[in-house]
Every structure is written in C-alpha cells, then in structure tokens.
Design an enzyme around this catalytic site. Sequence first.
Site, PDB file in Angstrom:
ATOM      1  N   ASP A  64      17.165  29.603 147.266  1.00 54.20           N
ATOM      2  CA  ASP A  64      18.559  29.272 147.744  1.00 54.20           C
ATOM      3  C   ASP A  64      19.414  30.605 148.380  1.00 54.20           C
ATOM      4  OD1 ASP A  64      18.986  30.027 145.075  1.00 54.20           O
ATOM      5  OD2 ASP A  64      20.957  29.194 145.098  1.00 54.20           O
ATOM      6  N   GLU A 125      19.811  29.458 142.234  1.00 55.40           N
ATOM      7  CA  GLU A 125      20.176  30.716 141.591  1.00 55.40           C
ATOM      8  C   GLU A 125      21.688  31.107 141.886  1.00 55.40           C
ATOM      9  OE1 GLU A 125      20.749  35.148 141.169  1.00 55.40           O
ATOM     10  OE2 GLU A 125      20.805  34.001 142.973  1.00 55.40           O
TER      11      GLU A 125
HETATM   12 ZN   LIG Z   1      19.891  36.849 144.663  1.00 58.66          ZN
END
Ligand SMILES: [Zn+2]
Length: 355
Positions: A64, A125
Amino acid sequence: MNAVQLLEFLVSTPSVSGDEGKIASDLGGILSGEGFRIQREGDSIWFTLGKRERPHMLLLSHLDTVPPCRGWKSHPFKAHIEDGKLIGLGANDAKGSVAAMIMAAREIQHRDFEGSITFAFVADEERGGEGIRAVKPKLGHIDAAVVGEPTGLQVCTAQRGLLILRCTAQGKASHAAHAHLGENAIHKAARDISRLAVMEFDAHQDLGATRAEVTQITGGLARNQVPDRCEFFVDLRTTPNLDNAIVADEVAATLESEVAIHSHRYEPVATNPSEVVVRVALEVADASCGIGSVTTSDWAFLKGIPAVKVGPGNTNRSHRPNEYLLLSELEQGVAFYSRFIHTYFLMAAKEVVHV
Ligand SMILES: [Zn+2]
C-alpha cells in the site's frame, strides 16, 4: 519482467491503503505464473521457498501507499523514468523494496538452501498494520526477519514506537463571573501540559530521548462559562528501552487529568547486534554498526523476532510529491537482498544457532 519493469508495474497499479485488491491479485497472478505458490489473506500475499522448515526467514514489505498529496508534476499513478529515476507514488516507499525482494526470490527459486524463506507483501502498512497482523499468525515460527523500507540500504537495528494518550481534565462549570463556584478544566489541563513539557524518560543510546508532545486540545463551550472539561492528546515516540504501557502509567501518575491509552500497538523494537540477522546484514552492507530509525513500520508487529529494517531508497522522499527511486538504488537493493539471503543461510548453517 526485469527489476525496472516490475517496479513500473507496481507503481502504475494504484494501491492506496484500503484499496490494495487489484495489486494483490495482479502481482499474485504474475508470481503464480512464475511458479511461486501464492497464499493470500485479505489483500496481503505471501509465498515460501525452501525444503527445510528452519531456520525460517521472513522478508516483509508493503503493497500500500499513502494517498497522493498536492505538488506532483506528473501523474502519481503513472511510473515514468527520467534522469535515472523511476518517479511515481510508492516508488520509494516501499515498492522499490518489494521489487528488489521479488528479484532476489527469483534468483533462489530453484536453488537449494538450508532453511526456508517467506516473502510477504502486505496491505495496510500505512494505516495501522492490519495486513501483517492478519498474516503473521499464519506464518508459523519465524527465526529472523528483514523489513523492506527505504533506509538507503543502511541497516536499522532499532525503531521508535508510538504511544498516543487521550487526557481528560474534569472540572465544574459555572458562570465566568462566579468562577469561585466552578473548577476550570482548561486551567487544570494547562498545568498538566506544563508538566508534560518537562517530563523526562530514559534516553536510548541510538535514538535519544522520548518527548511527550501535546498535539491536539479541545475544551470550553462558551466564552462566559468556566469550562468543565478539556481534552488533549499526547504523542510519544517511544524508544526500545521503554515499554509503552509503563510510559502510560508514568504519565498518568504525573498528571491531574485522567489518562487513557488511545493507541499503543506500535511498540518500539530493537535487535541485539549479536543476532545473526544483524551481523549478516551489516556484513552485506559493509557497515560496522546499525542505525536507529524514527519512523514506525510493520516491524512494530514483529516484536520478539530478531529483525532489521533495510531497503533501497531514502525515507525523506516518502509521503511527498514526485517520489522516486534511483534505478541504481533498485539495482543495489536487488544485490543486497540476494547477498543477504545467501550469506544468512551460510552463516546460520555454520553456527546452527536457530534450530
Ligand atoms: Zn513504508
């Protein structure tokens, strides 16, 4: 697909946190076609290589990105190459690490080595780590981990955590003209904020001190009323010598306000320099010691596993317009991970430290 083409493909597949379905499917499809046995949980994918279970190494990075910000001179979701740079959202954080890890995986795909490696490319994340938290229980025992983030291929052996406290000062409302009948919650909060500004925590050798930063405050309903409530948030970037829960207790004992933990899941982490994973990473990086990192990452959710954070790129380019990765950095990233894997299994087999 060579490394550059792979990174172009990753950057040109939008994957803002919460919207990683397409990149997980498309990348999973490509890797399946190359013979990797892809597993998937939500929008995170992983595969494991090797015949023996232990030692089991994890190479982890994230699919992401943050949403595009203002100031881009080109389309953030269209990778293009200019002056030896691959420009596009996520090129640096952390699709360069993903591409480099995949190239390293291809090199060892049909090779024999003494152990196993899981390559995991996870979602979310940038938003809270739900990807790694869902995948980790499915990976079995992990002996060591490498977290791919842009560190300029410097080896991070310590990473700050994050503790957010929500503090509430309670008072008693009254007319401002009859202040003696009330108890001013904003005054109480102000006393506490002064205490926080001078609060000291034990400093970490590489990362330095932890400070309590008040970042948001709300209180008061009317200009002529003694306020009965004032709420403020405190941001603490904790170091590995501290424990988030203990820090929260210390703050609570110091303040008049009520203190509640708003978020504490980003634990500070560090790995002992004597661990094989650190020694190998330093040898491959040709460095004498590890560095500390102030930014959090999914490493926070691997607490207890000897790990390092290392990858191609520069953290200063992350979350900014015109993000890029130098093609030379990508190449060095591939070489780093390949040599790292090779050296780790050689050394682990020699020392028999893990099994
Ligand atoms: Zn990162």
